[in-house]
Motif scaffolding. Structure first.
Motif, mmCIF file in Angstrom:
data_model
loop_
_atom_site.group_PDB
_atom_site.id
_atom_site.type_symbol
_atom_site.label_atom_id
_atom_site.label_comp_id
_atom_site.label_asym_id
_atom_site.label_seq_id
_atom_site.Cartn_x
_atom_site.Cartn_y
_atom_site.Cartn_z
ATOM 1 N N GLY A 88 7.856 4.302 -12.736
ATOM 2 C CA GLY A 88 7.894 3.052 -13.469
ATOM 3 C C GLY A 88 8.955 2.116 -12.949
ATOM 4 O O GLY A 88 8.665 1.156 -12.257
ATOM 5 N N ALA A 89 10.213 2.419 -13.250
ATOM 6 C CA ALA A 89 11.283 1.443 -13.056
ATOM 7 C C ALA A 89 11.594 1.205 -11.581
ATOM 8 O O ALA A 89 11.629 0.069 -11.122
ATOM 9 C CB ALA A 89 12.531 1.905 -13.789
ATOM 10 N N ILE A 90 11.800 2.273 -10.809
ATOM 11 C CA ILE A 90 12.308 2.099 -9.446
ATOM 12 C C ILE A 90 11.263 1.433 -8.565
ATOM 13 O O ILE A 90 11.559 0.491 -7.813
ATOM 14 C CB ILE A 90 12.758 3.469 -8.885
ATOM 15 N N VAL A 91 9.995 1.879 -8.681
ATOM 16 C CA VAL A 91 8.946 1.290 -7.848
ATOM 17 C C VAL A 91 8.724 -0.170 -8.232
ATOM 18 O O VAL A 91 8.525 -1.030 -7.359
ATOM 19 C CB VAL A 91 7.662 2.125 -7.971
ATOM 20 N N ILE A 100 8.975 -3.472 -5.877
ATOM 21 C CA ILE A 100 7.882 -4.445 -5.780
ATOM 22 C C ILE A 100 8.396 -5.852 -6.077
ATOM 23 O O ILE A 100 8.033 -6.820 -5.401
ATOM 24 C CB ILE A 100 6.735 -4.056 -6.732
ATOM 25 N N PHE A 101 9.291 -5.989 -7.069
ATOM 26 C CA PHE A 101 9.867 -7.304 -7.375
ATOM 27 C C PHE A 101 10.612 -7.862 -6.172
ATOM 28 O O PHE A 101 10.492 -9.045 -5.842
ATOM 29 C CB PHE A 101 10.815 -7.207 -8.573
ATOM 30 N N HIS A 104 0.838 -1.206 0.000
ATOM 31 C CA HIS A 104 0.000 0.000 0.000
ATOM 32 C C HIS A 104 0.869 1.250 0.000
ATOM 33 O O HIS A 104 0.588 2.230 -0.702
ATOM 34 C CB HIS A 104 -0.914 -0.005 1.224
ATOM 35 N N ALA A 105 1.927 1.230 0.799
ATOM 36 C CA ALA A 105 2.834 2.379 0.846
ATOM 37 C C ALA A 105 3.448 2.627 -0.532
ATOM 38 O O ALA A 105 3.575 3.779 -0.970
ATOM 39 C CB ALA A 105 3.928 2.140 1.874
ATOM 40 N N LEU A 106 3.801 1.552 -1.242
ATOM 41 C CA LEU A 106 4.400 1.738 -2.569
ATOM 42 C C LEU A 106 3.390 2.318 -3.548
ATOM 43 O O LEU A 106 3.754 3.144 -4.395
ATOM 44 C CB LEU A 106 4.922 0.396 -3.089
ATOM 45 N N LEU A 107 2.114 1.908 -3.448
ATOM 46 C CA LEU A 107 1.115 2.471 -4.362
ATOM 47 C C LEU A 107 0.929 3.966 -4.090
ATOM 48 O O LEU A 107 0.823 4.766 -5.026
ATOM 49 C CB LEU A 107 -0.207 1.713 -4.219
#
Lengths: 102, 175
Positions: free
Chosen positions: B61-64, B68-69, B27-30
């Motif tokens: 895009g890339a860093i988030v 997540i990965f 949730h924090a990442l979103l």
């Protein structure tokens, strides 16, 4: 067309930087600390772009691109470190990684 | 245009507050993506469309996606949220938050108190950025290449798993 005041942009950068700083200080989860460092880098880049936009020069945007490059390199190395710490200590607590045993 | 700037700033600040107070990592990442997109809109309003596109592509895009990965590889369970909630108690938050907010108040006081001439901001397009990047700043581009190379090598070296030794005598010796 009225422009965005420079002070407001700089204050926004300062607020975002402070929020990232607070999060680095209060979190114990390493992934959250890495995310907070990303927020702080983003805020610093925002300050550069605001200053560049005030003088209508491209230098601020060039500096933002350099910050972006550094953030990408930093997050890749940081995530590799997090994976190693999690494999060795089986936790994401940053306090668990305070003993240097090689 | 000023109204759009203030609305976007409010979205960025609220999303960042949600990032730093959330217990759930995903949730924090979103919310972090929302914050980055809001900052990209701020860049566009400031007359920097190229940097706005870079912000969306690389940060949001890339860093988030990279983070997540890694979270998916760690395979965290439900108790991670409860542990995070336990770590983030009120007593831990207040001290650092108060000191940082005092610093922020000083910074805002300095920025507001300074006499700044009204800016004549106009759009700086990607051509001007490219001419500057590969003109006076070309040494910085080369150093960035070296930094990225070091990042690749470092991430490969750190992320490599130790090779499992299958022979039992060798395994005793190694451990």
């Amino acid at each position: 067309m009225d422009q965005v005041p420079t002070e407001a942009g700089l204050i926004l950068a300062g607020v975002l930087f402070t929020l990232g700083l607070i999060s680095v200080l209060i979190r114990r989860n390493i992934i959250f600390m890495l995310i907070s460092v990303e927020i702080m880098l983003n805020a610093a880049g925002l300050a550069f772009v605001v200053a560049g936009a005030k003088w209508s020069q491209a230098d601020g945007q060039v500096m933002f691109i350099f910050i972006l490059t550094m953030a990408a390199a930093e997050v890749s190395v940081g995530l590799a470190l997090i994976l190693q710490i999690y494999h060795q200590l089986k936790t994401l607590d940053s306090d668990a990684a305070n003993k240097m045993k090689g | 245009m000023q109204l759009a700037f203030y609305i976007t700033s409010a979205i960025a600040v609220i999303a960042t507050v949600m990032v730093i107070t959330n217990h759930n990592l995903i949730h924090a990442l979103l919310y972090l993506v929302v914050s980055f997109l809001a900052v990209a809109v701020v860049f566009y309003l400031l007359g920097a469309p190229f940097v706005a596109a870079l912000e969306v592509i690389i940060y949001a895009g890339a860093i988030v996606v990279l983070i997540i990965f890694v979270i998916m590889m760690l395979n965290l369970k439900e108790e991670a949220v409860a542990q995070e909630r336990q770590w983030l108690s009120r007593g831990i938050i207040t001290g650092p938050a108060l000191l940082s907010l005092v610093l922020l108040a000083e910074l805002i006081y300095i920025i507001v108190g300074a006499q700044v001439a009204p800016s004549d901001a106009q759009i700086v397009d990607s051509k001007a950025v490219g001419m500057s990047l590969y003109g006076p700043y070309v040494i910085g581009v080369e150093l960035s290449g070296i930094l990225l190379m070091a990042g690749i090598v470092g991430a490969y070296h750190l992320g490599r798993q130790k090779k499992k030794i299958v022979h039992r005598f060798l395994e005793e010796e190694a451990s």
